[in-house]
Scaffold this active site. Structure first.
Site, PDB file in Angstrom:
ATOM      1  N   LYS A 131       0.829  -1.222   0.000  1.00  0.00           N
ATOM      2  CA  LYS A 131       0.000   0.000   0.000  1.00  0.00           C
ATOM      3  C   LYS A 131       0.855   1.262   0.000  1.00  0.00           C
ATOM      4  O   LYS A 131       0.439   2.288  -0.521  1.00  0.00           O
ATOM      5  CB  LYS A 131      -0.992  -0.011   1.165  1.00  0.00           C
ATOM      6  CG  LYS A 131      -1.975  -1.169   1.054  1.00  0.00           C
ATOM      7  CD  LYS A 131      -3.422  -0.780   1.168  1.00  0.00           C
ATOM      8  CE  LYS A 131      -4.261  -1.896   0.553  1.00  0.00           C
ATOM      9  NZ  LYS A 131      -5.637  -1.981   0.937  1.00  0.00           N
ATOM     10  N   LYS A 166      -3.593 -10.582  -6.970  1.00  0.00           N
ATOM     11  CA  LYS A 166      -4.828 -10.836  -6.216  1.00  0.00           C
ATOM     12  C   LYS A 166      -6.013 -10.023  -6.754  1.00  0.00           C
ATOM     13  O   LYS A 166      -5.853  -8.860  -7.104  1.00  0.00           O
ATOM     14  CB  LYS A 166      -4.540 -10.428  -4.763  1.00  0.00           C
ATOM     15  CG  LYS A 166      -5.600 -10.767  -3.762  1.00  0.00           C
ATOM     16  CD  LYS A 166      -5.207 -10.262  -2.378  1.00  0.00           C
ATOM     17  CE  LYS A 166      -5.664  -8.830  -2.178  1.00  0.00           C
ATOM     18  NZ  LYS A 166      -6.612  -8.615  -1.103  1.00  0.00           N
ATOM     19  N   LYS A 208     -10.677  -5.274  -4.489  1.00  0.00           N
ATOM     20  CA  LYS A 208     -11.822  -4.395  -4.716  1.00  0.00           C
ATOM     21  C   LYS A 208     -11.415  -2.971  -5.038  1.00  0.00           C
ATOM     22  O   LYS A 208     -12.212  -2.197  -5.526  1.00  0.00           O
ATOM     23  CB  LYS A 208     -12.817  -4.466  -3.565  1.00  0.00           C
ATOM     24  CG  LYS A 208     -12.311  -4.048  -2.209  1.00  0.00           C
ATOM     25  CD  LYS A 208     -13.454  -4.161  -1.212  1.00  0.00           C
ATOM     26  CE  LYS A 208     -13.026  -4.744   0.108  1.00  0.00           C
ATOM     27  NZ  LYS A 208     -12.033  -3.936   0.835  1.00  0.00           N
TER      28      LYS A 208
HETATM   29  P1  ATP Z   1      -8.470  -3.512  -0.966  1.00  0.00           P
HETATM   30  O1  ATP Z   1      -8.342  -3.658  -2.441  1.00  0.00           O
HETATM   31  O2  ATP Z   1      -9.220  -2.285  -0.536  1.00  0.00           O
HETATM   32  O3  ATP Z   1      -7.197  -3.735  -0.222  1.00  0.00           O
HETATM   33  P2  ATP Z   1      -9.379  -6.236  -0.711  1.00  0.00           P
HETATM   34  O4  ATP Z   1     -10.252  -6.658  -1.854  1.00  0.00           O
HETATM   35  O5  ATP Z   1      -7.991  -6.730  -0.690  1.00  0.00           O
HETATM   36  O6  ATP Z   1      -9.448  -4.671  -0.532  1.00  0.00           O
HETATM   37  P3  ATP Z   1      -9.926  -6.547   2.132  1.00  0.00           P
HETATM   38  O7  ATP Z   1     -10.903  -5.608   2.747  1.00  0.00           O
HETATM   39  O8  ATP Z   1      -8.468  -6.285   2.338  1.00  0.00           O
HETATM   40  O9  ATP Z   1     -10.194  -6.683   0.574  1.00  0.00           O
HETATM   41  O10 ATP Z   1     -10.248  -8.028   2.576  1.00  0.00           O
HETATM   42  C1  ATP Z   1     -11.466  -8.480   3.113  1.00  0.00           C
HETATM   43  C2  ATP Z   1     -11.421  -9.973   3.273  1.00  0.00           C
HETATM   44  O11 ATP Z   1     -11.423 -10.606   1.994  1.00  0.00           O
HETATM   45  C3  ATP Z   1     -10.153 -10.482   3.969  1.00  0.00           C
HETATM   46  O12 ATP Z   1     -10.506 -11.593   4.752  1.00  0.00           O
HETATM   47  C4  ATP Z   1      -9.268 -10.900   2.841  1.00  0.00           C
HETATM   48  O13 ATP Z   1      -8.340 -11.883   3.207  1.00  0.00           O
HETATM   49  C5  ATP Z   1     -10.274 -11.446   1.850  1.00  0.00           C
HETATM   50  N1  ATP Z   1      -9.796 -11.309   0.474  1.00  0.00           N
HETATM   51  C6  ATP Z   1      -9.486 -10.140  -0.143  1.00  0.00           C
HETATM   52  N2  ATP Z   1      -9.126 -10.364  -1.412  1.00  0.00           N
HETATM   53  C7  ATP Z   1      -9.199 -11.708  -1.594  1.00  0.00           C
HETATM   54  C8  ATP Z   1      -8.945 -12.557  -2.712  1.00  0.00           C
HETATM   55  N3  ATP Z   1      -8.539 -12.070  -3.857  1.00  0.00           N
HETATM   56  N4  ATP Z   1      -9.117 -13.876  -2.546  1.00  0.00           N
HETATM   57  C9  ATP Z   1      -9.540 -14.394  -1.367  1.00  0.00           C
HETATM   58  N5  ATP Z   1      -9.804 -13.641  -0.284  1.00  0.00           N
HETATM   59  C10 ATP Z   1      -9.635 -12.313  -0.385  1.00  0.00           C
END
Ligand code: ATP
Ligand code: LTN
Length: 330
Positions: A112, A194, A197
């Site tokens: 980040k 990964k 969102k």
């Molecule tokens: P950002 O892009 O804002 O960092 P993010 O999509 O990575 O968001 P988080 O809010 O960090 O989402 O994660 C919420 C939950 O979803 C956590 O438990 C995280 O481990 C899970 N998660 C996030 N992305 C993935 C993915 N690509 N596959 C599986 N689990 C995920």
């Protein structure tokens, strides 16, 4: 006494299929056996700049999505993190039991900081301490998350252990619950990174509220390879990702998913993957559309949720205050 689960998602962007498969889907399952607490972790989300109006709207939408996915408000506690001030309070105390070296090793911080080089704020650095506070306040036994959160969870365990060694048995040392399939769903546009969102390209992710045509289009466009064989094998990142998605959604391994599609072309395979996603997400979308119109009902859920969460959090925090040597409030 039933064991306790805690988890949360930051209200940045929208809930993706990655969040659903890696986290939320497992929350639903765990509700049957555990006392569950699920938070919309709004305080975590401001480590990256947010538009205030958008954030407020998104928080409400997130709560509706939690319920639409199947979190049962009758049984599980749902609340906004900022409504329970004990999170910030415990976080401060735990900061004093966490080392700079530990925090600077966190890969999410490094990622980040690179992505937001203009805003490497202290909150981004101490983010995992607030996460530890979230978990430890509730004497959580199990934390269902995707694999990207494993390192943060290990730090939470280390902090709990360290504190307990000094003051006795104060915190429960939590375990991670990481699903066997789908713990790291990859981007549809770049299957080596990964699904996230906050990806600026919406074709990289599926939003759980995407309509069927959008889902079909995004899966059709998903990056694969040119060898045309459906097998789960190293180097076939795009196909492996789609097999994992299919497997996670049908409850089989990616290898077995590959067998189901043996001999088929990528077109048919992608149609099969789209179909299972559409089928799973349709009831969620319908329920969401109903909920988002029902403001009073949602308000009642997060109000009661914060009250129930606070009553647990207060007890833990006052024990911590006593242990570290703060004078009792009179
Ligand atoms: P950002 O892009 O804002 O960092 P993010 O999509 O990575 O968001 P988080 O809010 O960090 O989402 O994660 C919420 C939950 O979803 C956590 O438990 C995280 O481990 C899970 N998660 C996030 N992305 C993935 C993915 N690509 N596959 C599986 N689990 C995920
Ligand atoms: N850091 C997590 C979100 C999060 C969380 C938590 C997850 C904040 N507090 C407590 C589990 C338990 C993330 O997914 N980025």
């Amino acid at each position: 006494m039933r064991k306790r689960v805690f988890s949360g998602i930051q209200p940045t962007g929208c809930i993706t299929l990655g969040n659903y498969i890696g986290a939320v889907k497992n929350w639903i399952e765990l509700q049957k056996e555990y006392d569950c607490i699920f938070s919309v972790v709004d305080m975590h989300s401001i480590t990256v700049r947010q538009d205030p109006k958008e954030l407020r709207k998104r928080c409400m939408q997130f709560l509706c999505q939690y319920i639409a996915c199947g979190i049962d408000p009758e049984n599980s506690i749902m609340f906004f993190q900022s409504h329970v001030p004990q999170h910030a309070e415990l976080s401060w105390i735990l900061n004093c039991y966490t080392y700079m070296g530990e925090l600077s090793r966190m890969t999410q911080f490094k990622d980040k900081s690179q992505k937001h080089a203009e805003n490497i704020n202290a909150g981004l650095f101490t983010y995992p301490v607030l996460m530890a506070a979230d978990i430890l306040l509730y004497k959580t036994d199990l934390v269902p998350v995707g694999v990207d959160q494993k390192q943060h969870l290990e730090l939470s365990r280390d902090i709990a252990d360290r504190f307990n060694k000094v003051y006795g048995d104060v915190f429960t040392v939590p375990e991670a619950y990481i699903p066997p399939v789908g713990a790291r769903v990859m981007s549809l546009q770049d299957p080596t990174s990964k699904m996230s969102k906050s990806d600026p390209n919406p074709n990289g992710y599926i939003w759980i509220l995407d309509d069927p045509d959008t889902i079909t289009r995004k899966i059709k466009r998903a990056v694969t390879d040119s060898d045309g064989v459906i097998e789960y094998k190293e180097g076939k990142d795009g196909i492996n990702n789609l097999l994992s998605i299919y497997g996670a959604m049908t409850g089989i391994t990616p290898e077995d998913a590959a067998k189901e599609f043996e001999g088929k072309g990528y077109g048919d395979f992608k149609a099969g993957v789209s179909e299972i996603i559409i089928e799973t997400l349709k009831p969620i979308r319908d329920k969401y559309n109903e909920l988002i119109e029902n403001k009073d009902y949602i308000e009642k859920i997060y109000k009661e949720g914060a009250e129930r969460a606070s009553s647990i959090a207060r007890r833990t925090l006052s024990k911590v205050h006593r242990k570290v040597g703060f004078v009792d409030r009179v």
